[in-house]
Design an enzyme around this catalytic site. Structure first.
Site, mmCIF file in Angstrom:
data_model
loop_
_atom_site.group_PDB
_atom_site.id
_atom_site.type_symbol
_atom_site.label_atom_id
_atom_site.label_comp_id
_atom_site.label_asym_id
_atom_site.label_seq_id
_atom_site.Cartn_x
_atom_site.Cartn_y
_atom_site.Cartn_z
ATOM 1 N N HIS A 154 -0.382 4.640 -54.085
ATOM 2 C CA HIS A 154 -1.719 5.226 -53.883
ATOM 3 C C HIS A 154 -2.586 4.280 -53.072
ATOM 4 O O HIS A 154 -2.580 3.075 -53.287
ATOM 5 C CB HIS A 154 -2.408 5.549 -55.207
ATOM 6 C CG HIS A 154 -2.457 4.396 -56.171
ATOM 7 N ND1 HIS A 154 -1.378 4.032 -56.955
ATOM 8 C CD2 HIS A 154 -3.437 3.508 -56.462
ATOM 9 C CE1 HIS A 154 -1.696 2.986 -57.683
ATOM 10 N NE2 HIS A 154 -2.942 2.629 -57.397
ATOM 11 N N HIS A 214 -6.463 3.275 -52.415
ATOM 12 C CA HIS A 214 -7.826 3.386 -52.911
ATOM 13 C C HIS A 214 -8.751 3.449 -51.697
ATOM 14 O O HIS A 214 -8.613 2.613 -50.786
ATOM 15 C CB HIS A 214 -8.250 2.130 -53.682
ATOM 16 C CG HIS A 214 -7.497 1.877 -54.943
ATOM 17 N ND1 HIS A 214 -8.000 2.191 -56.181
ATOM 18 C CD2 HIS A 214 -6.281 1.297 -55.171
ATOM 19 C CE1 HIS A 214 -7.137 1.820 -57.127
ATOM 20 N NE2 HIS A 214 -6.090 1.272 -56.534
HETATM 21 P P1 5GP Z 1 -3.956 0.472 -59.395
HETATM 22 O O1 5GP Z 1 -4.499 -0.581 -60.303
HETATM 23 O O2 5GP Z 1 -2.577 0.904 -59.827
HETATM 24 O O3 5GP Z 1 -4.025 0.122 -57.937
HETATM 25 O O4 5GP Z 1 -4.943 1.717 -59.570
HETATM 26 C C1 5GP Z 1 -4.702 2.814 -60.389
HETATM 27 C C2 5GP Z 1 -5.969 3.644 -60.392
HETATM 28 O O5 5GP Z 1 -5.672 4.906 -60.937
HETATM 29 C C3 5GP Z 1 -7.088 3.043 -61.257
HETATM 30 O O6 5GP Z 1 -8.233 2.828 -60.431
HETATM 31 C C4 5GP Z 1 -7.318 4.097 -62.333
HETATM 32 O O7 5GP Z 1 -8.680 4.243 -62.663
HETATM 33 C C5 5GP Z 1 -6.753 5.348 -61.705
HETATM 34 N N1 5GP Z 1 -6.211 6.293 -62.658
HETATM 35 C C6 5GP Z 1 -5.343 6.017 -63.668
HETATM 36 N N2 5GP Z 1 -5.034 7.153 -64.342
HETATM 37 C C7 5GP Z 1 -5.715 8.157 -63.733
HETATM 38 C C8 5GP Z 1 -5.796 9.569 -63.972
HETATM 39 O O8 5GP Z 1 -5.195 10.121 -64.890
HETATM 40 N N3 5GP Z 1 -6.592 10.294 -63.142
HETATM 41 C C9 5GP Z 1 -7.275 9.715 -62.114
HETATM 42 N N4 5GP Z 1 -8.036 10.516 -61.356
HETATM 43 N N5 5GP Z 1 -7.222 8.386 -61.846
HETATM 44 C C10 5GP Z 1 -6.452 7.621 -62.650
#
Ligand code: 5GP
Ligand code: ZN
Length: 141
Positions: A100, A102
């Site tokens: 993903h 951001h």
């Molecule tokens: P990472 O730390 O893996 O780069 O970011 C994962 C992101 O996914 C986090 O910012 C978290 O808030 C978001 N996230 C986790 N679970 C969900 C979900 O069920 N729905 C949405 N919309 N975002 C999520």
């Protein structure tokens, strides 16, 4: 679809999200835990772990949509700037192991900050690192 992957479920429509864009390859939706208002995620529908796992043609199609998405996001929250981040691996703050991006809108005084303790690259290390990385690229292709 990867067993237990929350983003696979969102991509399949099995878990709800606040969606802002969808096509045959990808979905974009609001982050459930925004670091600032407008914090948006962009994912491929198919499960890839991160940038270390994804085929070049898939990531290039997805990233081709980033200018359109980022411009729309920052215009709505009236921010002049944004980060586009792709955390890859737990040591790099990846918590959801489905690739993903951001999109994080930024403006002065928004209270968000990324620690960036810049060092100083000396010429010897720079030459050696550049040569090693270039050689590593040639080995893996
Ligand atoms: P990472 O730390 O893996 O780069 O970011 C994962 C992101 O996914 C986090 O910012 C978290 O808030 C978001 N996230 C986790 N679970 C969900 C979900 O069920 N729905 C949405 N919309 N975002 C999520
Ligand atoms: Zn997944």
């Amino acid at each position: 679809m990867e067993e237990g992957c929350i983003f696979c479920k969102i991509a399949a429509g099995a878990v709800p999200c606040f969606k802002i864009y969808e096509d045959d390859l990808m979905v974009s939706f609001l982050d459930i835990g925004p670091v600032v208002l407008g914090h948006t995620l962009v994912i491929p529908k198919k499960h890839y772990r991160n940038v270390l796992d994804v085929p070049a043609e898939v990531i290039s199609s997805i990233s081709g949509r980033l200018p359109m998405l980022a411009r729309a996001v920052i215009s709505v929250v009236q921010a002049p700037a944004c980060h586009v981040l792709l955390n890859s691996g737990v040591e790099a703050m990846q918590s959801v192991h489905h690739l993903h991006y951001h999109i994080i809108p930024r403006k002065y005084g928004d209270g968000f900050g990324v620690p960036w303790p810049a060092g100083q690259l000396d010429a010897g290390t720079g030459r050696q690192m550049a040569a090693e990385i270039t050689a590593a690229m040639h080995q893996s292709h």
